[in-house]
Design a protein around this motif. Structure first.
Motif, mmCIF file in Angstrom:
data_model
loop_
_atom_site.group_PDB
_atom_site.id
_atom_site.type_symbol
_atom_site.label_atom_id
_atom_site.label_comp_id
_atom_site.label_asym_id
_atom_site.label_seq_id
_atom_site.Cartn_x
_atom_site.Cartn_y
_atom_site.Cartn_z
ATOM 1 N N GLU A 177 7.628 16.663 2.564
ATOM 2 C CA GLU A 177 8.524 15.455 2.353
ATOM 3 C C GLU A 177 7.734 14.682 1.088
ATOM 4 O O GLU A 177 8.326 14.297 0.206
ATOM 5 C CB GLU A 177 8.648 14.370 3.412
ATOM 6 N N TYR A 178 6.264 14.917 1.273
ATOM 7 C CA TYR A 178 5.654 14.408 -0.081
ATOM 8 C C TYR A 178 6.106 15.340 -1.354
ATOM 9 O O TYR A 178 6.244 14.688 -2.389
ATOM 10 C CB TYR A 178 4.138 14.746 0.190
ATOM 11 N N LYS A 179 6.253 16.600 -1.089
ATOM 12 C CA LYS A 179 6.649 17.625 -2.376
ATOM 13 C C LYS A 179 7.896 17.085 -2.751
ATOM 14 O O LYS A 179 8.144 17.036 -3.831
ATOM 15 C CB LYS A 179 6.584 18.899 -1.680
ATOM 16 N N THR B 278 -3.669 4.175 -1.209
ATOM 17 C CA THR B 278 -4.486 4.168 0.018
ATOM 18 C C THR B 278 -4.728 5.778 0.578
ATOM 19 O O THR B 278 -5.686 5.745 1.414
ATOM 20 C CB THR B 278 -4.009 3.288 1.049
ATOM 21 N N ASP B 279 -3.782 6.469 0.310
ATOM 22 C CA ASP B 279 -3.911 7.968 0.536
ATOM 23 C C ASP B 279 -3.332 8.839 -0.519
ATOM 24 O O ASP B 279 -2.406 8.459 -1.191
ATOM 25 C CB ASP B 279 -3.553 8.038 1.976
ATOM 26 N N LEU B 280 -3.413 10.186 -0.386
ATOM 27 C CA LEU B 280 -2.711 11.052 -1.044
ATOM 28 C C LEU B 280 -1.931 12.167 -0.510
ATOM 29 O O LEU B 280 -2.211 12.736 0.316
ATOM 30 C CB LEU B 280 -3.936 11.708 -1.935
ATOM 31 N N PHE C 44 4.148 8.608 8.461
ATOM 32 C CA PHE C 44 3.931 9.110 7.208
ATOM 33 C C PHE C 44 4.547 10.539 6.939
ATOM 34 O O PHE C 44 5.227 11.065 7.817
ATOM 35 C CB PHE C 44 2.394 9.319 7.216
ATOM 36 N N GLU C 45 4.550 10.897 5.796
ATOM 37 C CA GLU C 45 5.258 11.897 5.382
ATOM 38 C C GLU C 45 4.720 13.478 5.796
ATOM 39 O O GLU C 45 3.530 13.728 5.629
ATOM 40 C CB GLU C 45 5.450 12.034 3.763
ATOM 41 N N THR C 46 5.382 14.272 5.991
ATOM 42 C CA THR C 46 5.257 15.610 5.979
ATOM 43 C C THR C 46 4.861 16.426 4.564
ATOM 44 O O THR C 46 5.225 15.576 3.676
ATOM 45 C CB THR C 46 6.120 16.566 6.673
ATOM 46 N N ALA D 142 0.888 -1.288 0.084
ATOM 47 C CA ALA D 142 0.163 -0.158 -0.048
ATOM 48 C C ALA D 142 0.841 1.086 0.011
ATOM 49 O O ALA D 142 2.154 1.200 0.424
ATOM 50 C CB ALA D 142 -0.927 -0.064 1.280
ATOM 51 N N SER D 143 0.497 2.461 -0.562
ATOM 52 C CA SER D 143 1.263 3.479 -0.771
ATOM 53 C C SER D 143 0.528 4.814 -1.055
ATOM 54 O O SER D 143 -0.893 4.799 -0.918
ATOM 55 C CB SER D 143 2.167 3.263 -2.000
ATOM 56 N N GLY D 144 1.111 5.777 -0.523
ATOM 57 C CA GLY D 144 0.406 7.443 -0.457
ATOM 58 C C GLY D 144 0.888 7.662 -2.440
ATOM 59 O O GLY D 144 2.125 7.458 -2.500
ATOM 60 N N GLY D 145 -0.064 8.095 -2.746
ATOM 61 C CA GLY D 145 -0.084 8.671 -4.086
ATOM 62 C C GLY D 145 0.242 10.153 -4.192
ATOM 63 O O GLY D 145 -0.162 11.044 -3.507
HETATM 64 N N1 HPA Z 1 3.524 7.200 3.035
HETATM 65 C C1 HPA Z 1 4.112 6.298 3.334
HETATM 66 N N2 HPA Z 1 3.856 4.687 3.472
HETATM 67 C C2 HPA Z 1 2.229 4.731 2.999
HETATM 68 C C3 HPA Z 1 1.656 5.683 2.610
HETATM 69 C C4 HPA Z 1 2.070 6.998 2.699
HETATM 70 O O1 HPA Z 1 1.310 7.971 2.458
HETATM 71 N N3 HPA Z 1 0.393 5.198 2.670
HETATM 72 C C5 HPA Z 1 0.656 3.927 2.841
HETATM 73 N N4 HPA Z 1 1.897 3.240 3.059
#
Ligand code: HPA
Length: 272
Positions: free
Chosen positions: A196-198, A233-235, A191-193, A112-115
């Motif tokens: 950090e996402y940017k 799973t999240d943005l 999770f990222e600030t 799962a990851s943040g898009g």
């Molecule tokens: N960041 C890092 N790991 C994750 C995230 C995210 O936003 N969503 C799911 N795993």
């Protein structure tokens, strides 16, 4: 380490009816339920496997499952070892090395990851076509075991091109639209600030998560071919970054599970 890999593989081969599995599958957040679709399953708890890292998370039922998907022999890991849990990289990638020792040449990874790509939505599935290692370390640091692979592995095709196109074919055939992009692997557990996402977007990633990169590196080192899918799973899109919790990540991943499972099943069938 080589002795441990051999010992563990021998133990697993003595307990599970292994012939020649086509693929090893690591079921991440969002694909755990896929384990129930394995036919003629036989399973071992991680706690019963010698040299396997022991889970630090209570109620985390890690299992190694042997069986068949549409007649294709596979071995699946339900639950993986994350670096943020405090395992060393050697432990995180140990199961991949054992799979190779069992004769497995193909590895399928899910997570799962943040898009961060602005065209992504929660629930999308992304074919991972490349990665950026943002972990503070690398599973291949230290003495190289030439029996496992080369000192300086080539990483020009971390995710096999042929498997990327196969996954695309599967999506098209099933009418499931699949995104494609670069996965950045970070240690977590935060999770990222927003900054950090940017940053991670600017350096070229479409999604960010806390797994997969170590296992991929170990697999490439071993000469395996890798395919990987990620559930968004999240943005972490600039201006759209919202609060995120582990529960939300799990819920979004579970919702996408049927789509992910259909793609994986067809992929294995085509691979065979
Ligand atoms: N960041 C890092 N790991 C994750 C995230 C995210 O936003 N969503 C799911 N795993």
């Amino acid at each position: 380490m080589l002795n441990q890999i051999a010992e563990t593989a021998k133990f697993i081969a003595s307990k599970l009816p292994i012939n020649k599995p086509l693929a090893g599958i690591i079921l991440g957040t969002g694909l755990g339920g896929f384990a129930d679709e394995i036919q003629k399953p036989s399973a071992l708890s991680y706690t019963d496997i010698p040299n396997f890292p022991q889970s630090t998370v209570e109620g985390h039922d890690g299992k190694l499952i042997h069986g068949f998907i549409n007649g294709v022999e596979i071995i699946a890991m339900k639950g993986r070892f994350h670096y943020y849990e405090g395992y060393g990289m050697d432990q995180v990638v140990f199961p991949v090395r054992v799979m190779k020792q069992l004769g497995i040449e193909n590895l399928f990874l899910s997570n799962a990851s943040g898009g961060m790509n602005p065209s992504f939505k929660v629930g999308d599935i992304m074919i991972i076509n490349d990665h950026i290692n943002l972990f503070p370390t690398n599973p291949l640091l230290g003495k190289n075991f030439n029996e496992l692979g080369p000192r300086f592995p080539d990483m020009s095709q971390p995710y096999a091109k042929s498997y990327i196109s196969l996954l695309k074919d599967c999506g098209a055939e099933l009418g499931i639209s699949l995104q494609e992009g670069v996965y950045a692997g970070v240690s977590g557990p935060c999770f990222e600030t927003p900054a950090e996402y940017k940053y991670i977007r600017i350096i070229g990633a479409d999604a960010v998560g806390m797994s997969t990169v170590p296992e991929n590196i170990a697999a490439i080192h071993l000469g395996m071919k890798v395919a990987a899918l990620s559930v968004i799973t999240d943005l972490g899109v600039e201006g759209v970054v919202e609060q995120v919790s582990h529960e939300e990540v799990q819920m979004a991943a579970r919702a996408a599970e049927p789509k992910m499972a259909s793609v994986l099943k067809l992929f294995l069938t085509k691979l065979a």
